[in-house]
Design a protein around this motif. Structure first.
Motif, mmCIF file in Angstrom:
data_model
loop_
_atom_site.group_PDB
_atom_site.id
_atom_site.type_symbol
_atom_site.label_atom_id
_atom_site.label_comp_id
_atom_site.label_asym_id
_atom_site.label_seq_id
_atom_site.Cartn_x
_atom_site.Cartn_y
_atom_site.Cartn_z
ATOM 1 N N UNK A 17 48.377 44.747 46.819
ATOM 2 C CA UNK A 17 48.364 44.397 45.395
ATOM 3 C C UNK A 17 46.932 44.032 45.018
ATOM 4 N N UNK A 18 46.198 44.937 44.390
ATOM 5 C CA UNK A 18 44.814 44.627 44.023
ATOM 6 C C UNK A 18 44.759 43.541 42.964
ATOM 7 N N UNK A 19 43.649 42.822 42.940
ATOM 8 C CA UNK A 19 43.481 41.781 41.915
ATOM 9 C C UNK A 19 43.468 42.378 40.529
ATOM 10 N N UNK A 23 40.245 48.156 38.568
ATOM 11 C CA UNK A 23 39.025 48.143 39.384
ATOM 12 C C UNK A 23 39.381 47.685 40.798
ATOM 13 N N UNK A 24 39.847 48.622 41.608
ATOM 14 C CA UNK A 24 40.218 48.347 42.985
ATOM 15 C C UNK A 24 38.949 48.435 43.835
ATOM 16 N N UNK A 25 38.655 47.379 44.585
ATOM 17 C CA UNK A 25 37.383 47.318 45.306
ATOM 18 C C UNK A 25 37.581 47.365 46.814
ATOM 19 N N UNK A 223 36.707 40.610 47.176
ATOM 20 C CA UNK A 223 37.073 42.007 46.990
ATOM 21 C C UNK A 223 38.496 42.234 47.481
ATOM 22 N N UNK A 224 39.030 43.406 47.175
ATOM 23 C CA UNK A 224 40.398 43.706 47.589
ATOM 24 C C UNK A 224 40.480 44.015 49.081
ATOM 25 N N UNK A 254 37.539 38.608 51.170
ATOM 26 C CA UNK A 254 38.407 39.774 50.939
ATOM 27 C C UNK A 254 39.860 39.345 50.974
ATOM 28 N N UNK A 255 40.677 40.071 50.234
ATOM 29 C CA UNK A 255 42.098 39.766 50.174
ATOM 30 C C UNK A 255 42.866 40.490 51.275
#
Length: 457
Positions: A17-19, A23-25, A223-224, A254-255
């Motif tokens: 689940x991107x933030x 804008x997926x990083x 970042x993701x 990072x997540x």
């Protein structure tokens, strides 16, 4: 459908689940450009290229920001310059270009961003100053070191005892360190070494400092996805986590943490220190890039991969079978939607063995059909393969490309020209001899209304 990734920090597979879906990083540690990349380095590049492709399909190419850095200042680069007499800039420019070319030949898409470490010296100094001000770093004999005792979660990513980690990673023990685990943020440069002015004297940044700063500058504080090889978990990624969290009041770097497994030669991990490396640059002289890519993705990215010539031969044979079927449909750059069955396996933590099984099943189904149904099935197969970075050549080019022990494409074209001249002169004995000689060398000539074409058997 959702994307799931194995998170090395959580030690389990998690739904991604991107933030911010717009804008997926993702940041992946790139090459230190002092020499050619070995095939183990290429495994990481190919694995994260596949993840890049899967993310682009899910969120749209414009909404995925993938940064893969270039380390262009490092002790190994300085050593290479001293040994060869070449300027550092010449070495880094040369091997960065070779790396891009070699990875491109393996089907690796260019990253969205490719930050070079030397372009971020000022923000690196600013980060170090911040850490000193927060009591997480200290100056000693021209060095600035991060004090690992300032970060309670140090070691959480790798999960090993600190003393064991230090011994396993051969961390430098120096008298100016308060703790053996403390690591260098800034080091002094000798007069004949590259360096930059700083509050602690002329010097250069530590490797770990570089990545934290480039991530913050280009992608943000958190970042993701942060990716890299399994060997980077400690100390590199562990150190990145510690310094970034301390500089940013505990904000995680990072997540999701994603790591690819080792590539092995026999029972040993491939490494330059063991002297058992195989260079991607050399392999590409002998094998098609897609065959090398197929071999690299044949095992699940998190599992060890045994690298053998037999694996390459098997990969080439499998791709030959796919390309033979793809010959039946006109080659086009346009692609449609890959079958959901393939997409789902890739979105399930990049399960390439299952995806390969799906490709083989699609091929078998297409082979049993006829007419437009057969053509449609072949197009679905092609689209599924392209999502994974395969089937990018026209089949005719694929079968022309691998000379093996046979004649080169240039030699074959010359012989075909001689055959055309012989046929015009009604010298059919010479024409037939050329055809038979080529057939004996594994080259099949096919005469048609538009003239003669050739392919390798």
């Amino acid at each position: 459908m959702t994307i799931s990734l194995y998170d090395s920090m959580a030690r389990e597979k998690r739904v991604f689940e991107p933030a911010d879906e717009s804008r997926v990083t993702m940041y992946v540690c790139g090459p230190t450009v002092y020499s050619y990349a070995h095939i183990g380095n290429a495994r990481s590049a190919v694995a994260f290229d596949l993840l890049h492709r899967v993310l682009r399909r899910r969120y749209g190419a414009a909404h995925v920001v993938y940064a893969r850095n270039i380390t262009d200042i490092d002790d190994k680069i300085i050593k290479a310059s001293a040994e060869t007499g070449e300027p550092i800039s010449a070495i880094t420019t040369k091997f960065a270009a070779i790396y891009r070319e070699d990875m491109g030949a393996l089907g690796v898409l260019p990253p969205t961003l490719e930050p070079e470490a030397t372009g971020y010296i000022a923000p690196m100094i600013a980060l170090i100053e911040r850490l000193i001000a927060k009591g997480a770093a200290y100056e000693a004999e021209g060095h600035v070191l991060f004090a690992v005792d300032a970060f309670d979660d140090y070691g959480k990513l790798s999960g090993a005892d600190r003393d064991e980690m230090i011994a396993g990673a051969r961390v430098e023990v120096a008298p100016y360190k308060k703790s053996p685990a403390d690591f260098v943020l800034w080091k002094p440069s000798k007069d004949d070494e590259p360096g930059w002015d700083s509050p602690w004297g002329r010097g250069r940044p530590g490797w770990h400092t570089e990545c934290s700063v480039m991530i913050e500058a280009e992608l943000g504080r958190t970042i993701d996805i942060h990716g890299g090889g399994q060997d980077l978990r400690f100390p590199h990624h562990e150190n990145e986590i510690a310094q970034s969290a301390c500089a940013h009041d505990g904000a995680p770097l990072a997540r999701y943490w994603v790591h690819n497994g080792f590539l092995r030669m026999g029972s040993d991990k491939m490494s330059k220190s063991l002297g058992n490396v195989v260079l991607a640059h050399d392999l590409l002289k002998e094998w098609p890039g897609e065959a090398i890519r197929w071999a690299l993705l044949s095992a699940h990215y998190r599992q060890p991969l045994e690298w053998t010539e037999a694996l390459l031969k098997q990969s080439k044979r499998q791709l030959d079978r796919f390309y033979r079927l793809l010959e039946e449909v006109e080659f086009s750059e346009e692609t449609g939607a890959a079958p959901d069955s393939i997409v789902m396996t890739l979105e399930d933590d990049l399960n390439t063995p299952e995806a390969y099984a799906g490709l083989h099943e699609l091929r078998d189904i297409a082979s049993q059909l006829e007419g437009e149904a057969r053509a449609a099935a072949i197009r679905r197969l092609r689209d599924a393969g392209r999502l994974m970075g395969f089937f990018n050549l026209a089949p005719a080019e694929w079968f022309k490309g691998d000379a093996g022990d046979g004649p080169s494409a240039e030699e074959i074209e010359q012989l075909l020209a001689e055959r055309v001249a012989a046929r015009k002169a009604k010298d059919f004995a010479t024409s037939d001899r050329i055809r038979d000689d080529l057939a004996a060398k594994g080259v099949i000539i096919e005469d048609g209304p538009g003239g003669a074409t050739w392919r390798r058997a």
